[in-house]
Design a protein around this motif. Structure first.
Motif, PDB file in Angstrom:
ATOM      1  N   ASP A 100      16.300  69.490  30.144  1.00  0.00           N
ATOM      2  CA  ASP A 100      17.475  70.330  30.327  1.00  0.00           C
ATOM      3  C   ASP A 100      17.347  71.595  29.493  1.00  0.00           C
ATOM      4  OD1 ASP A 100      19.151  68.971  32.136  1.00  0.00           O
ATOM      5  OD2 ASP A 100      19.874  67.622  30.559  1.00  0.00           O
ATOM      6  N   VAL A 101      18.133  72.595  29.861  1.00  0.00           N
ATOM      7  CA  VAL A 101      18.226  73.842  29.111  1.00  0.00           C
ATOM      8  C   VAL A 101      19.689  74.013  28.697  1.00  0.00           C
ATOM      9  CG1 VAL A 101      17.913  76.342  29.156  1.00  0.00           C
ATOM     10  CG2 VAL A 101      16.372  74.871  30.448  1.00  0.00           C
ATOM     11  N   PHE A 102      19.907  74.333  27.431  1.00  0.00           N
ATOM     12  CA  PHE A 102      21.257  74.514  26.922  1.00  0.00           C
ATOM     13  C   PHE A 102      21.444  75.943  26.431  1.00  0.00           C
ATOM     14  CE2 PHE A 102      20.867  69.978  26.827  1.00  0.00           C
ATOM     15  CZ  PHE A 102      22.142  69.514  27.093  1.00  0.00           C
ATOM     16  N   ALA A 103      22.606  76.500  26.729  1.00  0.00           N
ATOM     17  CA  ALA A 103      23.012  77.797  26.184  1.00  0.00           C
ATOM     18  C   ALA A 103      23.954  77.505  25.034  1.00  0.00           C
ATOM     19  CB  ALA A 103      23.711  78.631  27.236  1.00  0.00           C
ATOM     20  N   VAL A 104      23.616  78.039  23.874  1.00  0.00           N
ATOM     21  CA  VAL A 104      24.362  77.758  22.651  1.00  0.00           C
ATOM     22  C   VAL A 104      24.836  79.077  22.066  1.00  0.00           C
ATOM     23  CG1 VAL A 104      24.141  76.832  20.320  1.00  0.00           C
ATOM     24  CG2 VAL A 104      23.002  75.701  22.197  1.00  0.00           C
ATOM     25  N   LYS A 105      26.054  79.082  21.548  1.00  0.00           N
ATOM     26  CA  LYS A 105      26.555  80.274  20.864  1.00  0.00           C
ATOM     27  C   LYS A 105      27.084  79.871  19.497  1.00  0.00           C
ATOM     28  CE  LYS A 105      29.740  84.090  20.973  1.00  0.00           C
ATOM     29  NZ  LYS A 105      30.998  84.593  21.499  1.00  0.00           N
ATOM     30  N   PHE A 106      26.518  80.489  18.464  1.00  0.00           N
ATOM     31  CA  PHE A 106      26.987  80.266  17.102  1.00  0.00           C
ATOM     32  C   PHE A 106      27.998  81.340  16.735  1.00  0.00           C
ATOM     33  CE2 PHE A 106      23.013  77.905  16.872  1.00  0.00           C
ATOM     34  CZ  PHE A 106      23.399  76.786  16.161  1.00  0.00           C
ATOM     35  N   GLU A 107      28.790  81.064  15.726  1.00  0.00           N
ATOM     36  CA  GLU A 107      29.787  82.038  15.285  1.00  0.00           C
ATOM     37  C   GLU A 107      29.136  83.236  14.607  1.00  0.00           C
ATOM     38  OE1 GLU A 107      32.926  81.372  12.052  1.00  0.00           O
ATOM     39  OE2 GLU A 107      33.943  80.863  13.932  1.00  0.00           O
ATOM     40  N   ARG A 108      28.032  82.991  13.880  1.00  0.00           N
ATOM     41  CA  ARG A 108      27.388  84.075  13.131  1.00  0.00           C
ATOM     42  C   ARG A 108      25.900  84.142  13.457  1.00  0.00           C
ATOM     43  NH1 ARG A 108      28.772  82.331   7.479  1.00  0.00           N
ATOM     44  NH2 ARG A 108      26.998  83.643   7.024  1.00  0.00           N
ATOM     45  N   LEU A 109      25.357  85.350  13.373  1.00  0.00           N
ATOM     46  CA  LEU A 109      23.948  85.584  13.683  1.00  0.00           C
ATOM     47  C   LEU A 109      23.016  84.883  12.703  1.00  0.00           C
ATOM     48  CD1 LEU A 109      21.740  87.038  15.296  1.00  0.00           C
ATOM     49  CD2 LEU A 109      22.044  88.980  13.778  1.00  0.00           C
ATOM     50  N   ASP A 110      23.334  84.896  11.420  1.00  0.00           N
ATOM     51  CA  ASP A 110      22.446  84.283  10.436  1.00  0.00           C
ATOM     52  C   ASP A 110      22.334  82.772  10.632  1.00  0.00           C
ATOM     53  OD1 ASP A 110      25.175  84.316   9.480  1.00  0.00           O
ATOM     54  OD2 ASP A 110      24.440  83.581   7.557  1.00  0.00           O
ATOM     55  N   VAL A 111      23.382  82.154  11.134  1.00  0.00           N
ATOM     56  CA  VAL A 111      23.347  80.714  11.430  1.00  0.00           C
ATOM     57  C   VAL A 111      22.419  80.462  12.615  1.00  0.00           C
ATOM     58  CG1 VAL A 111      24.730  78.734  12.148  1.00  0.00           C
ATOM     59  CG2 VAL A 111      25.648  80.347  10.488  1.00  0.00           C
ATOM     60  N   ALA A 112      22.525  81.312  13.639  1.00  0.00           N
ATOM     61  CA  ALA A 112      21.651  81.178  14.810  1.00  0.00           C
ATOM     62  C   ALA A 112      20.194  81.396  14.414  1.00  0.00           C
ATOM     63  CB  ALA A 112      22.056  82.177  15.893  1.00  0.00           C
ATOM     64  N   ARG A 113      19.952  82.365  13.551  1.00  0.00           N
ATOM     65  CA  ARG A 113      18.593  82.665  13.086  1.00  0.00           C
ATOM     66  C   ARG A 113      18.002  81.449  12.358  1.00  0.00           C
ATOM     67  NH1 ARG A 113      19.394  87.298   9.621  1.00  0.00           N
ATOM     68  NH2 ARG A 113      19.721  88.486  11.517  1.00  0.00           N
ATOM     69  N   ARG A 114      18.805  80.834  11.487  1.00  0.00           N
ATOM     70  CA  ARG A 114      18.336  79.667  10.734  1.00  0.00           C
ATOM     71  C   ARG A 114      18.093  78.466  11.657  1.00  0.00           C
ATOM     72  NH1 ARG A 114      22.198  79.169   6.837  1.00  0.00           N
ATOM     73  NH2 ARG A 114      23.298  77.606   8.017  1.00  0.00           N
ATOM     74  N   ALA A 115      18.986  78.250  12.613  1.00  0.00           N
ATOM     75  CA  ALA A 115      18.824  77.137  13.559  1.00  0.00           C
ATOM     76  C   ALA A 115      17.559  77.318  14.386  1.00  0.00           C
ATOM     77  CB  ALA A 115      20.043  77.033  14.472  1.00  0.00           C
ATOM     78  N   LYS A 116      17.303  78.541  14.832  1.00  0.00           N
ATOM     79  CA  LYS A 116      16.092  78.809  15.610  1.00  0.00           C
ATOM     80  C   LYS A 116      14.852  78.535  14.779  1.00  0.00           C
ATOM     81  CE  LYS A 116      13.675  82.461  18.171  1.00  0.00           C
ATOM     82  NZ  LYS A 116      12.458  81.739  18.156  1.00  0.00           N
ATOM     83  N   LYS A 117      14.862  79.004  13.547  1.00  0.00           N
ATOM     84  CA  LYS A 117      13.697  78.822  12.679  1.00  0.00           C
ATOM     85  C   LYS A 117      13.437  77.343  12.388  1.00  0.00           C
ATOM     86  CE  LYS A 117      11.799  80.135   8.234  1.00  0.00           C
ATOM     87  NZ  LYS A 117      11.992  80.839   6.977  1.00  0.00           N
ATOM     88  N   MET A 118      14.484  76.594  12.156  1.00  0.00           N
ATOM     89  CA  MET A 118      14.323  75.191  11.762  1.00  0.00           C
ATOM     90  C   MET A 118      14.032  74.250  12.934  1.00  0.00           C
ATOM     91  SD  MET A 118      14.598  75.387   8.531  1.00  0.00           S
ATOM     92  CE  MET A 118      14.821  73.753   7.924  1.00  0.00           C
ATOM     93  N   LEU A 119      14.504  74.577  14.135  1.00  0.00           N
ATOM     94  CA  LEU A 119      14.370  73.641  15.257  1.00  0.00           C
ATOM     95  C   LEU A 119      13.306  74.020  16.283  1.00  0.00           C
ATOM     96  CD1 LEU A 119      18.098  72.770  16.002  1.00  0.00           C
ATOM     97  CD2 LEU A 119      16.413  71.403  14.780  1.00  0.00           C
ATOM     98  N   ASP A 120      12.857  75.273  16.294  1.00  0.00           N
ATOM     99  CA  ASP A 120      11.881  75.693  17.297  1.00  0.00           C
ATOM    100  C   ASP A 120      10.569  74.932  17.113  1.00  0.00           C
ATOM    101  OD1 ASP A 120      11.018  77.100  19.488  1.00  0.00           O
ATOM    102  OD2 ASP A 120      10.358  78.833  18.334  1.00  0.00           O
ATOM    103  N   ALA A 121      10.028  74.437  18.199  1.00  0.00           N
ATOM    104  CA  ALA A 121       8.770  73.670  18.238  1.00  0.00           C
ATOM    105  C   ALA A 121       8.872  72.356  17.456  1.00  0.00           C
ATOM    106  CB  ALA A 121       7.600  74.508  17.724  1.00  0.00           C
TER     107      ALA A 121
END
Length: 167
Positions: free
Chosen positions: A87-108
């Motif tokens: 599946d593909v999920f579209a996610v929206k965080f409240e703040r950009l820095d939170v999204a940046r950290r989530a991407k860094k920690m969960l990607d791959a």
């Protein structure tokens, strides 16, 4: 701001031509993001199709406040080829820095047997969100500039006491 191009969501190959001292412990796909490319909207690819919506949502809430988490597999399937049984999920965080950290920690990373691929989704932003992001970036740069100027201010020379230097 819907954009029909999905090229920027495709996973890049890992870079193997970097110099040894720049390589690091793990291979990375080298990609540069501008302010406009980064987004609080993320697309998460590779989530196994075994009803993991609530598990993914819980995992993402550990990084910060989550505004939405929606499965968009049906919407994105005609636009690009997806890995089978994911599946593909579209996610929206409240703040950009939170999204940046989530991407860094969960990607791959492994998630219930599937390897996640996370990409920014600036095409899902409204014009107002883009405007807010650019204003926030301008304020951050101005703040850093002020802090750097304070650090560079020369300290006044201390007057030496003759008596201290003798002993």
């Amino acid at each position: 701001m819907e954009n029909t191009s999905v090229e920027h969501h495709k996973r890049l190959e890992y870079c193997t031509t970097r110099l040894q001292y720049r390589q690091g412990r793990e291979l990375k796909a080298v990609k540069v993001y501008t302010v406009a490319n980064e987004s609080q909207h993320l697309l998460i690819f590779g989530v196994p199709k075994i009803n993991l919506h609530s598990n993914l949502k819980t995992k993402l809430q550990g990084f910060g406040k989550l505004q939405s988490c929606v499965c968009i597999t049906q919407e994105i399937t005609p636009k690009m080829e997806l890995e089978a049984f994911t599946d593909v999920f579209a996610v929206k965080f409240e703040r950009l820095d939170v999204a940046r950290r989530a991407k860094k920690m969960l990607d791959a990373r492994n998630f219930y047997g599937g390897v996640l691929h996370i990409s920014y989704a600036p095409e899902r932003e409204s014009l107002e969100e883009l405007r807010e992001k650019l204003v926030q970036r301008r304020a951050d740069v101005a703040r850093r500039k002020r802090l750097n100027q304070k650090d560079e201010m020369p300290q006044p020379a201390k007057k030496r006491n003759v008596h201290e230097t003798l002993y």
